[in-house]
Design a protein around this motif. Structure first.
Motif, short mmCIF file in Angstrom:
data_model
loop_
_atom_site.label_atom_id
_atom_site.label_comp_id
_atom_site.label_asym_id
_atom_site.label_seq_id
_atom_site.Cartn_x
_atom_site.Cartn_y
_atom_site.Cartn_z
N LEU A 64 116.32 23.88 115.01
CA LEU A 64 117.86 23.81 115.48
C LEU A 64 118.72 24.89 114.92
CD1 LEU A 64 117.94 19.87 114.77
CD2 LEU A 64 118.08 20.93 117.04
N GLY A 65 118.09 25.83 114.27
CA GLY A 65 118.76 27.09 113.74
C GLY A 65 119.33 26.95 112.52
N ASN A 66 118.88 25.99 111.59
CA ASN A 66 119.50 25.63 110.48
C ASN A 66 118.55 26.11 109.16
OD1 ASN A 66 120.24 24.49 107.89
ND2 ASN A 66 120.56 22.59 108.81
N TYR A 67 118.89 27.27 108.59
CA TYR A 67 117.98 27.77 107.51
C TYR A 67 118.39 27.36 105.89
CZ TYR A 67 117.22 30.58 111.46
OH TYR A 67 116.73 31.05 112.62
N SER A 68 119.34 26.28 105.95
CA SER A 68 119.97 26.02 104.63
C SER A 68 119.78 24.44 104.32
CB SER A 68 121.41 26.30 104.52
OG SER A 68 122.20 25.63 105.73
N SER A 69 119.21 23.50 104.98
CA SER A 69 118.89 22.14 104.52
C SER A 69 117.72 21.50 105.26
CB SER A 69 120.09 21.34 105.01
OG SER A 69 120.35 21.42 106.58
N TRP A 70 117.17 20.62 104.78
CA TRP A 70 116.10 19.85 105.38
C TRP A 70 116.73 18.80 106.14
CZ3 TRP A 70 111.37 21.06 103.60
CH2 TRP A 70 110.08 20.27 104.01
N VAL A 71 115.89 18.88 107.52
CA VAL A 71 116.34 18.04 108.44
C VAL A 71 115.33 17.24 108.95
CG1 VAL A 71 117.38 17.65 110.75
CG2 VAL A 71 118.21 19.65 109.43
N TRP A 72 115.41 15.88 108.73
CA TRP A 72 114.49 14.90 109.12
C TRP A 72 115.12 13.34 109.17
CZ3 TRP A 72 110.13 16.30 111.44
CH2 TRP A 72 109.17 15.49 111.86
N PRO A 73 115.73 13.03 109.97
CA PRO A 73 116.33 11.82 110.35
C PRO A 73 115.78 10.61 110.30
CG PRO A 73 116.65 13.06 112.41
CD PRO A 73 115.66 14.03 111.61
N TRP A 74 114.59 10.66 110.40
CA TRP A 74 113.65 9.33 110.46
C TRP A 74 113.27 8.99 109.08
CZ3 TRP A 74 112.90 13.80 113.68
CH2 TRP A 74 113.52 13.81 114.51
N GLY A 75 113.66 9.49 107.98
CA GLY A 75 113.11 9.09 106.65
C GLY A 75 111.66 9.61 106.21
N SER A 76 110.90 8.85 105.66
CA SER A 76 109.38 9.23 105.53
C SER A 76 108.48 8.86 106.67
CB SER A 76 109.01 8.49 104.15
OG SER A 76 109.21 7.08 104.46
N SER A 77 109.07 8.61 107.82
CA SER A 77 108.13 8.22 108.70
C SER A 77 108.41 9.49 110.11
CB SER A 77 108.54 6.94 109.55
OG SER A 77 108.63 5.81 108.80
N ASN A 78 107.15 9.43 110.80
CA ASN A 78 107.20 10.24 111.90
C ASN A 78 107.93 9.69 113.00
OD1 ASN A 78 106.02 12.41 110.54
ND2 ASN A 78 104.21 12.37 111.39
N PRO A 79 108.64 10.03 113.74
CA PRO A 79 109.51 9.74 114.90
C PRO A 79 108.54 9.31 116.13
CG PRO A 79 109.87 11.69 115.02
CD PRO A 79 109.53 11.52 113.71
N THR A 80 108.69 8.52 117.05
CA THR A 80 108.02 8.38 118.45
C THR A 80 108.62 9.73 119.17
OG1 THR A 80 109.79 7.19 119.37
CG2 THR A 80 107.95 6.03 118.15
N SER A 81 108.08 9.97 120.42
CA SER A 81 108.61 11.08 121.18
C SER A 81 109.84 10.51 121.75
CB SER A 81 107.59 11.26 122.33
OG SER A 81 107.26 10.37 123.25
N SER A 82 110.03 9.02 122.17
CA SER A 82 111.40 8.69 122.76
C SER A 82 112.38 8.88 121.43
CB SER A 82 111.17 7.15 123.00
OG SER A 82 112.28 6.56 123.38
#
Length: 168
Positions: A64-82
């Motif tokens: 996403l072009g962000n070099y300053s923070s960790w981005v994973w909005p799904w918590g400790s889970s992997n998201p589905t493709s949907s």
């Protein structure tokens, strides 16, 4: 962070040299053992260093072009493709039909995994003399460039390329 267009010839040469030489000694900046990287790649030594290992940001943040923070909005889970489709749509990206190599310059983000578990993201970097390159931040490990846009083994940590996304 870096200017890919001015470095693409160097990066392409580094990848080719590393594949031919079969040694990570040609790759400055990599601190992760080659065995760790190679165990997840379809072709051993298909990587070139672009940035140091850091926990400052991860693969999705980089995509996403962000070099300053960790981005994973799904918590400790992997998201589905949907779930990924919805998240990236809200960020201005649309899922592109088909995973063929045509029109790769049109796409920007690549998701890796399966329909039920997307665990990694990368970016299309460039196509040089018919060869496509992709970049990805390996979790807390290095930011690397790979020849091809689906460089990971299907049974590895990341899996095959699953979907590609373009700006809306």
């Amino acid at each position: 962070m870096f200017k890919l267009k001015s470095r693409k010839a160097l990066i392409a040469t580094t990848i080719a040299a590393a594949i031919v030489a079969g040694s990570s000694t040609a790759l400055a900046g990599i601190t992760t053992p080659a065995s760790t990287l190679n165990s997840n790649l379809k072709v051993a030594y298909n990587y070139a260093w672009l940035g140091d290992a850091t926990s400052q940001y991860n693969c999705l943040a980089y995509a996403l072009g962000n070099y300053s923070s960790w981005v994973w909005p799904w918590g400790s889970s992997n998201p589905t493709s949907s779930q990924v489709d919805t998240y990236l749509y809200n960020k201005g990206y649309k899922y592109g039909q088909g995973m063929d190599s045509q029109n790769v310059a049109f796409y920007e983000i690549i998701s890796y995994g399966t329909s039920s578990s997307i665990g990694h993201f990368g970016r299309f970097a460039d196509t040089v003399n018919g060869t496509t390159y992709s970049n990805a931040k390996w979790g807390q490990l290095e930011l690397l460039q790979h020849q091809g846009w689906s460089p990971y083994t299907s049974n590895g940590v990341y899996g095959d390329a699953y979907r590609k996304y373009a700006k809306q």
